[in-house]
Design an enzyme around this catalytic site. Structure first.
Site, PDB file in Angstrom:
ATOM      1  N   ARG A  33       0.829  -1.212   0.000  1.00 42.25           N
ATOM      2  CA  ARG A  33       0.000   0.000   0.000  1.00 42.25           C
ATOM      3  C   ARG A  33       0.862   1.261   0.000  1.00 42.25           C
ATOM      4  O   ARG A  33       0.536   2.260  -0.663  1.00 42.25           O
ATOM      5  CB  ARG A  33      -0.924  -0.007   1.217  1.00 42.25           C
ATOM      6  CG  ARG A  33      -2.083  -1.001   1.067  1.00 42.25           C
ATOM      7  CD  ARG A  33      -2.689  -1.317   2.420  1.00 42.25           C
ATOM      8  NE  ARG A  33      -3.905  -2.114   2.332  1.00 42.25           N
ATOM      9  CZ  ARG A  33      -3.963  -3.427   2.131  1.00 42.25           C
ATOM     10  NH1 ARG A  33      -2.842  -4.124   1.960  1.00 42.25           N
ATOM     11  NH2 ARG A  33      -5.128  -4.063   2.093  1.00 42.25           N
ATOM     12  N   ARG A 129      -6.191 -17.810  -9.181  1.00 43.55           N
ATOM     13  CA  ARG A 129      -6.975 -17.190  -8.104  1.00 43.55           C
ATOM     14  C   ARG A 129      -8.116 -16.309  -8.636  1.00 43.55           C
ATOM     15  O   ARG A 129      -8.004 -15.703  -9.696  1.00 43.55           O
ATOM     16  CB  ARG A 129      -6.034 -16.415  -7.165  1.00 43.55           C
ATOM     17  CG  ARG A 129      -5.062 -17.380  -6.485  1.00 43.55           C
ATOM     18  CD  ARG A 129      -4.192 -16.715  -5.478  1.00 43.55           C
ATOM     19  NE  ARG A 129      -4.949 -16.197  -4.357  1.00 43.55           N
ATOM     20  CZ  ARG A 129      -4.412 -15.442  -3.398  1.00 43.55           C
ATOM     21  NH1 ARG A 129      -3.131 -15.124  -3.451  1.00 43.55           N
ATOM     22  NH2 ARG A 129      -5.152 -15.010  -2.413  1.00 43.55           N
ATOM     23  N   ASP A 323      -4.670 -14.976   7.683  1.00 49.89           N
ATOM     24  CA  ASP A 323      -3.402 -15.495   7.148  1.00 49.89           C
ATOM     25  C   ASP A 323      -2.670 -16.391   8.151  1.00 49.89           C
ATOM     26  O   ASP A 323      -1.642 -16.985   7.807  1.00 49.89           O
ATOM     27  CB  ASP A 323      -2.496 -14.331   6.737  1.00 49.89           C
ATOM     28  CG  ASP A 323      -3.034 -13.607   5.507  1.00 49.89           C
ATOM     29  OD1 ASP A 323      -3.857 -14.200   4.771  1.00 49.89           O
ATOM     30  OD2 ASP A 323      -2.653 -12.447   5.287  1.00 49.89           O
ATOM     31  N   ARG A 396       3.248 -19.587   3.576  1.00 49.74           N
ATOM     32  CA  ARG A 396       2.800 -19.706   4.979  1.00 49.74           C
ATOM     33  C   ARG A 396       2.669 -21.169   5.406  1.00 49.74           C
ATOM     34  O   ARG A 396       2.844 -21.494   6.573  1.00 49.74           O
ATOM     35  CB  ARG A 396       1.499 -18.940   5.190  1.00 49.74           C
ATOM     36  CG  ARG A 396       1.657 -17.450   4.909  1.00 49.74           C
ATOM     37  CD  ARG A 396       0.636 -16.592   5.607  1.00 49.74           C
ATOM     38  NE  ARG A 396       0.595 -15.259   5.020  1.00 49.74           N
ATOM     39  CZ  ARG A 396       1.496 -14.300   5.232  1.00 49.74           C
ATOM     40  NH1 ARG A 396       2.517 -14.503   6.046  1.00 49.74           N
ATOM     41  NH2 ARG A 396       1.379 -13.121   4.644  1.00 49.74           N
TER      42      ARG A 396
HETATM   43  C1  S3P Z   1      -4.606  -8.808   2.337  1.00 46.35           C
HETATM   44  C2  S3P Z   1      -5.895  -9.229   2.582  1.00 46.35           C
HETATM   45  C3  S3P Z   1      -6.257 -10.635   2.818  1.00 46.35           C
HETATM   46  C4  S3P Z   1      -5.025 -11.462   3.174  1.00 46.35           C
HETATM   47  C5  S3P Z   1      -3.883 -11.197   2.253  1.00 46.35           C
HETATM   48  C6  S3P Z   1      -3.463  -9.735   2.349  1.00 46.35           C
HETATM   49  C7  S3P Z   1      -4.349  -7.372   2.082  1.00 46.35           C
HETATM   50  O1  S3P Z   1      -6.829 -11.170   1.645  1.00 46.35           O
HETATM   51  O2  S3P Z   1      -5.356 -12.836   3.163  1.00 46.35           O
HETATM   52  O3  S3P Z   1      -2.778 -11.997   2.581  1.00 46.35           O
HETATM   53  O4  S3P Z   1      -3.189  -6.943   2.129  1.00 46.35           O
HETATM   54  O5  S3P Z   1      -5.327  -6.651   1.835  1.00 46.35           O
HETATM   55  P1  S3P Z   1      -8.410 -10.994   1.353  1.00 46.35           P
HETATM   56  O6  S3P Z   1      -8.669  -9.566   1.267  1.00 46.35           O
HETATM   57  O7  S3P Z   1      -8.645 -11.688   0.052  1.00 46.35           O
HETATM   58  O8  S3P Z   1      -9.108 -11.688   2.486  1.00 46.35           O
END
Ligand code: S3P
Length: 441
Positions: A33, A129, A323, A396
């Protein structure tokens, strides 16, 4: 698309003890981000504590392809000369997001409504995905987004203005929420996104750091389009999701306290602490009140050896622990009694099908369990056997099985671990320093 991975593996001796002070690398979600928001801000931003992992470097390379000038004077320090709201330009070819689902989905929000086409691809796991969950709301905003059977490659066609939407997320997903907020920045009107359950709020916090006004009321976030981002300094905290492996390791095998330094303790991320405490885990947050840097709370976390017992995980805890389930399942397998997780269907569409892959590995370690459509029922008996485990290229899962060695009765080999570099490039050295007996082939 990315090169096929090499089949690297970990070899771990059974048992052992952990303790001391450990520093985990920067937060992955926040590093992605920070790059993206700096990239479209006005002015020069600095990111310190940046996670120099394969996933975040994919985002960095993609932004450079899109015309953002980025320097990395040190491994964990990045200087970004923001292109401004309208300054991105067409990339020369497809943008390769590697293994990074967050990078691809957030980039979709950043790239819609631009005057040029973009194509997003990734490695074999990412190409499987689901992307429609992001494409659907972006199309409602007027964007033209194409997927193949709902999966990458994602093609975003050059377009004009986007319009604001009111959207209720069908799944609790910070990635989808964030993609909509990024697109909303350049749309006409006020966008409202409502979440079915709280998910990580790093995008909202960081947008505020970059000068964007957004209002949360209950489960809804509202953002007015047309706001410009102003450059900022982002100090990235340690990644709670990387600390998680050591939190469980400490509960299972600390001979003296294990302290994790400078970890992000944003409450939308720390569900694992609550779950482990409910199982009997001795976990203390040391630097209270938590320091807050760039609107993210930070603390040292201390963990001691604990006798864990099984629990029923409340479904509301799932997004806050999302996670951490691979390593949580290891904790449950080493606890006394039954642990039940339901409502975790999302785990089937992560870097691997984390329910199926963990069930397969726990079975090899002699753990009685039932694989449910949306969860796992684990009958913990305190210990594990040894053997060869397949991580299916999921970082992970590989690290979770490494933690399992602390309670194994025979050596463990974990296959296909190269992707640990996507989130925790120095995992082996850090684990050794904490007391793991781990080698790499
Ligand atoms: C993340 C959101 C999660 C998480 C991923 C990182 C993020 O995914 O599992 O490892 O940085 O916004 P989802 O938004 O698909 O749940």
């Amino acid at each position: 698309m990315s090169e096929p991975r090499r089949r690297e593996s970990y070899r771990l001796q059974p048992g052992g003890a952990v303790g001391g002070r450990v520093r985990v690398p920067g937060d992955k979600s926040i590093s992605h981000r920070a790059l993206m928001l700096s990239g479209v801000a006005e002015g020069v931003s600095e990111i310190t504590g940046f996670l120099a992992s394969a996933d975040c470097l994919a985002t960095l390379a993609a932004l450079r392809e899109l015309g953002v000038r980025i320097e990395r004077p040190e491994r964990e320090r990045v200087i970004v000369r923001g292109a401004g709201a309208a300054g991105l330009r067409a990339a020369a070819g497809p943008l390769d997001m590697g293994n990074a689902g967050t990078a691809m989905r957030l980039m979709m929000g950043l790239l819609v409504g631009r005057p040029f086409d973009s194509t997003l691809v990734g490695d074999a796991s990412l190409m499987r995905r689901p992307m429609e969950r992001v494409a659907v709301p972006l199309r409602m905003m007027g964007a033209r987004v194409l997927t193949e059977d709902g999966r990458p490659p994602v093609r975003i066609l050059g377009d004009g203005a986007l319009k604001a939407i009111e959207y209720e997320l069908p799944v609790a997903s910070a990635q989808v929420k964030s993609a909509i907020l990024l697109a909303a920045l350049r749309s006409n009107g006020r966008t409202r996104v409502t979440e079915p359950a709280p998910t990580r709020d790093h995008t909202e916090r960081m947008l505020a750091t970059f000068g964007v006004e957004l209002v949360r009321s209950g489960a809804t976030i509202a953002l007015e389009g047309g706001q410009a981002l102003q450059a900022a300094h982002v100090e990235v905290p340690g990644d709670f999701s990387s600390a998680a492996f050591f939190l469980v390791a400490g509960c299972l095998a600390a001979s003296h306290p294990l302290t994790l330094e400078n970890v992000g303790v944003n409450p939308t991320r720390t569900g694992l602490i609550e779950l482990l405490r409910e199982m009997g885990g001795d976990i203390r947050i040391r630097s209270k009140p938590a320091r807050s840097v760039a609107a993210e709370p930070i603390a040292d976390i201390e963990v001691r050896a604990s006798r864990l017992h099984g629990i029923k995980v409340p479904e509301a805890m799932v997004p806050l622990t999302i996670d951490e389930f691979p390593v949580f399942f290891v904790a449950a397998a080493c606890a006394e009694g039954d642990t039940l997780v339901r409502g975790a269907l999302e785990l089937r569409v992560k870097e691997s099908d984390r329910l199926a892959v963990m069930a397969e590995g726990l079975g090899k370690l002699g753990v009685e369990h039932d694989l449910l459509p949306d969860g796992l029922w684990i009958r913990g008996r305190g210990g594990l056997t040894g053997g060869t485990l397949e991580s299916h290229g999921d970082h992970r899962i590989a690290m979770a099985f490494a933690v399992a060695s602390l309670r194994a009765s025979a050596p463990l080999e974990v296959l296909d671990v190269a992707n640990v570099a996507t989130s925790f490039p120095d995992f082996v050295a850090t684990a050794r320093a904490a007391g793991f007996s781990i080698g790499e082939t």
